[in-house]
Design a protein around this motif. Structure first.
Motif, PDB file in Angstrom:
ATOM      1  N   TYR A 118       0.886  -1.183  -0.104  1.00 43.68           N
ATOM      2  CA  TYR A 118      -0.151  -0.087  -0.050  1.00 43.68           C
ATOM      3  C   TYR A 118       0.914   1.309   0.006  1.00 43.68           C
ATOM      4  O   TYR A 118       1.707   1.301   0.735  1.00 43.68           O
ATOM      5  CB  TYR A 118      -0.813   0.094   1.308  1.00 43.68           C
ATOM      6  CG  TYR A 118      -1.974  -0.976   1.331  1.00 43.68           C
ATOM      7  CD1 TYR A 118      -3.289  -0.935   0.743  1.00 43.68           C
ATOM      8  CD2 TYR A 118      -1.482  -2.408   1.729  1.00 43.68           C
ATOM      9  CE1 TYR A 118      -4.306  -1.774   0.588  1.00 43.68           C
ATOM     10  CE2 TYR A 118      -2.531  -3.183   1.675  1.00 43.68           C
ATOM     11  CZ  TYR A 118      -4.076  -3.122   1.393  1.00 43.68           C
ATOM     12  OH  TYR A 118      -4.830  -4.040   1.264  1.00 43.68           O
ATOM     13  N   LEU A 119       0.429   2.284  -0.871  1.00 47.86           N
ATOM     14  CA  LEU A 119       1.217   3.501  -1.013  1.00 47.86           C
ATOM     15  C   LEU A 119       0.785   4.432   0.334  1.00 47.86           C
ATOM     16  O   LEU A 119      -0.609   4.689   0.077  1.00 47.86           O
ATOM     17  CB  LEU A 119       1.174   4.129  -2.127  1.00 47.86           C
ATOM     18  CG  LEU A 119       1.719   5.346  -2.546  1.00 47.86           C
ATOM     19  CD1 LEU A 119       3.196   5.287  -2.374  1.00 47.86           C
ATOM     20  CD2 LEU A 119       1.392   6.118  -3.854  1.00 47.86           C
ATOM     21  N   LEU A 120       1.554   4.657   1.186  1.00 51.20           N
ATOM     22  CA  LEU A 120       0.845   5.558   2.520  1.00 51.20           C
ATOM     23  C   LEU A 120       1.404   6.931   2.320  1.00 51.20           C
ATOM     24  O   LEU A 120       0.623   7.492   2.753  1.00 51.20           O
ATOM     25  CB  LEU A 120       1.410   4.732   3.872  1.00 51.20           C
ATOM     26  CG  LEU A 120       1.261   3.409   4.047  1.00 51.20           C
ATOM     27  CD1 LEU A 120       1.860   2.967   5.225  1.00 51.20           C
ATOM     28  CD2 LEU A 120      -0.369   3.138   4.108  1.00 51.20           C
ATOM     29  N   ILE A 121       2.517   7.194   1.453  1.00 47.00           N
ATOM     30  CA  ILE A 121       2.781   8.736   1.580  1.00 47.00           C
ATOM     31  C   ILE A 121       3.174   8.772  -0.025  1.00 47.00           C
ATOM     32  O   ILE A 121       3.872   7.974  -0.651  1.00 47.00           O
ATOM     33  CB  ILE A 121       4.095   9.136   2.244  1.00 47.00           C
ATOM     34  CG1 ILE A 121       3.633   8.875   3.808  1.00 47.00           C
ATOM     35  CG2 ILE A 121       4.372  10.294   2.295  1.00 47.00           C
ATOM     36  CD1 ILE A 121       4.748   8.985   4.803  1.00 47.00           C
TER      37      ILE A 121
ATOM     38  N   ARG B  60      -1.891   9.292   2.476  1.00 49.43           N
ATOM     39  CA  ARG B  60      -2.988   8.591   1.901  1.00 49.43           C
ATOM     40  C   ARG B  60      -3.906   8.072   2.986  1.00 49.43           C
ATOM     41  O   ARG B  60      -3.802   7.014   3.141  1.00 49.43           O
ATOM     42  CB  ARG B  60      -2.520   7.483   0.849  1.00 49.43           C
ATOM     43  CG  ARG B  60      -1.602   8.051  -0.160  1.00 49.43           C
ATOM     44  CD  ARG B  60      -2.124   8.700  -1.532  1.00 49.43           C
ATOM     45  NE  ARG B  60      -3.305   8.314  -2.076  1.00 49.43           N
ATOM     46  CZ  ARG B  60      -3.056   7.486  -3.166  1.00 49.43           C
ATOM     47  NH1 ARG B  60      -1.832   7.350  -3.755  1.00 49.43           N
ATOM     48  NH2 ARG B  60      -4.021   6.933  -3.694  1.00 49.43           N
ATOM     49  N   ASP B  61      -5.024   8.705   3.532  1.00 45.60           N
ATOM     50  CA  ASP B  61      -5.914   8.178   4.388  1.00 45.60           C
ATOM     51  C   ASP B  61      -6.488   6.909   3.977  1.00 45.60           C
ATOM     52  O   ASP B  61      -6.990   6.118   5.025  1.00 45.60           O
ATOM     53  CB  ASP B  61      -6.791   9.275   4.977  1.00 45.60           C
ATOM     54  CG  ASP B  61      -6.039  10.423   5.672  1.00 45.60           C
ATOM     55  OD1 ASP B  61      -5.223  10.109   6.418  1.00 45.60           O
ATOM     56  OD2 ASP B  61      -6.512  11.676   5.392  1.00 45.60           O
TER      57      ASP B  61
ATOM     58  N   GLN C 146      -4.831   0.944   9.988  1.00 50.97           N
ATOM     59  CA  GLN C 146      -4.036   1.639  10.801  1.00 50.97           C
ATOM     60  C   GLN C 146      -4.400   3.390  10.825  1.00 50.97           C
ATOM     61  O   GLN C 146      -4.989   3.600   9.930  1.00 50.97           O
ATOM     62  CB  GLN C 146      -2.762   1.647  10.041  1.00 50.97           C
ATOM     63  CG  GLN C 146      -2.127   0.429  10.174  1.00 50.97           C
ATOM     64  CD  GLN C 146      -1.547  -0.282  11.478  1.00 50.97           C
ATOM     65  OE1 GLN C 146      -1.152   0.431  12.533  1.00 50.97           O
ATOM     66  NE2 GLN C 146      -1.816  -1.589  11.737  1.00 50.97           N
ATOM     67  N   ASP C 147      -3.793   3.935  11.838  1.00 52.06           N
ATOM     68  CA  ASP C 147      -4.310   5.342  11.873  1.00 52.06           C
ATOM     69  C   ASP C 147      -2.897   6.196  11.823  1.00 52.06           C
ATOM     70  O   ASP C 147      -1.930   5.738  11.644  1.00 52.06           O
ATOM     71  CB  ASP C 147      -4.853   5.595  13.223  1.00 52.06           C
ATOM     72  CG  ASP C 147      -3.879   5.247  14.521  1.00 52.06           C
ATOM     73  OD1 ASP C 147      -2.952   5.226  14.369  1.00 52.06           O
ATOM     74  OD2 ASP C 147      -4.619   5.120  15.333  1.00 52.06           O
ATOM     75  N   LYS C 148      -3.104   7.303  11.860  1.00 55.24           N
ATOM     76  CA  LYS C 148      -1.795   8.575  11.771  1.00 55.24           C
ATOM     77  C   LYS C 148      -0.736   8.072  12.629  1.00 55.24           C
ATOM     78  O   LYS C 148       0.392   8.714  12.528  1.00 55.24           O
ATOM     79  CB  LYS C 148      -2.256   9.689  11.518  1.00 55.24           C
ATOM     80  CG  LYS C 148      -3.325  10.155  10.139  1.00 55.24           C
ATOM     81  CD  LYS C 148      -3.691  11.487  10.369  1.00 55.24           C
ATOM     82  CE  LYS C 148      -4.669  11.692   9.077  1.00 55.24           C
ATOM     83  NZ  LYS C 148      -5.221  13.123   9.205  1.00 55.24           N
ATOM     84  N   GLU C 149      -1.253   7.692  13.807  1.00 55.59           N
ATOM     85  CA  GLU C 149      -0.167   7.611  14.906  1.00 55.59           C
ATOM     86  C   GLU C 149       0.867   6.395  14.468  1.00 55.59           C
ATOM     87  O   GLU C 149       1.679   6.054  14.855  1.00 55.59           O
ATOM     88  CB  GLU C 149      -1.022   7.360  16.193  1.00 55.59           C
ATOM     89  CG  GLU C 149      -1.906   8.367  16.375  1.00 55.59           C
ATOM     90  CD  GLU C 149      -1.294   9.974  16.461  1.00 55.59           C
ATOM     91  OE1 GLU C 149      -0.009  10.037  17.199  1.00 55.59           O
ATOM     92  OE2 GLU C 149      -2.023  10.713  16.069  1.00 55.59           O
TER      93      GLU C 149
END
Length: 115
Positions: free
Chosen positions: A94-97, A103-104, A112-115
């Motif tokens: 998964y591309l997260l950034i 990428r919310d 997962q969350d931003k933390e």
């Protein structure tokens, strides 16, 4: 398509496959028909990770121009499954950034969350 409707036209329009190597033996006659040189066959094989003709059982020149290769059974690599070794399943990445932005949606997919 025309070749689907009229089967007689299939071979003249699309061509036919050629068995270039059979039972480990190079078929010179088929190579000549396909206008191939030995170095071209060796190049096709190298592109498939095969560096010796001894590894090849069968090679078929497809109508698309690609070479399909069946290795000899004693030349195929042993897999973890062959050795009954348990493995973790492969998950997609998964591309997260992306370009500095989080990428919310993808975070939600992997729970997962931003933390």
């Amino acid at each position: 398509m025309l070749t689907q409707k009229f089967e007689r036209l299939r071979t003249p329009l699309k061509g036919r496959t050629s068995i270039i190597i059979s039972n480990g033996e190079v078929n010179i006659k088929e190579m000549k028909k396909a206008k191939l040189e030995m170095e071209q066959i060796r190049t096709f094989l190298r592109m498939k990770g095969i560096f010796s003709l001894r590894e090849v059982s069968t090679a078929v020149l497809e109508t698309s121009g690609q070479l399909s290769v069946l290795k000899k059974s004693d030349e195929t690599a042993v897999t973890k499954k062959d050795l009954n070794i348990q493995t973790e399943p492969n998950d997609r990445s998964y591309l997260l950034i992306d370009e500095g932005n989080l990428r919310d949606k993808n975070l939600d997919e992997i729970q997962q969350d931003k933390e």
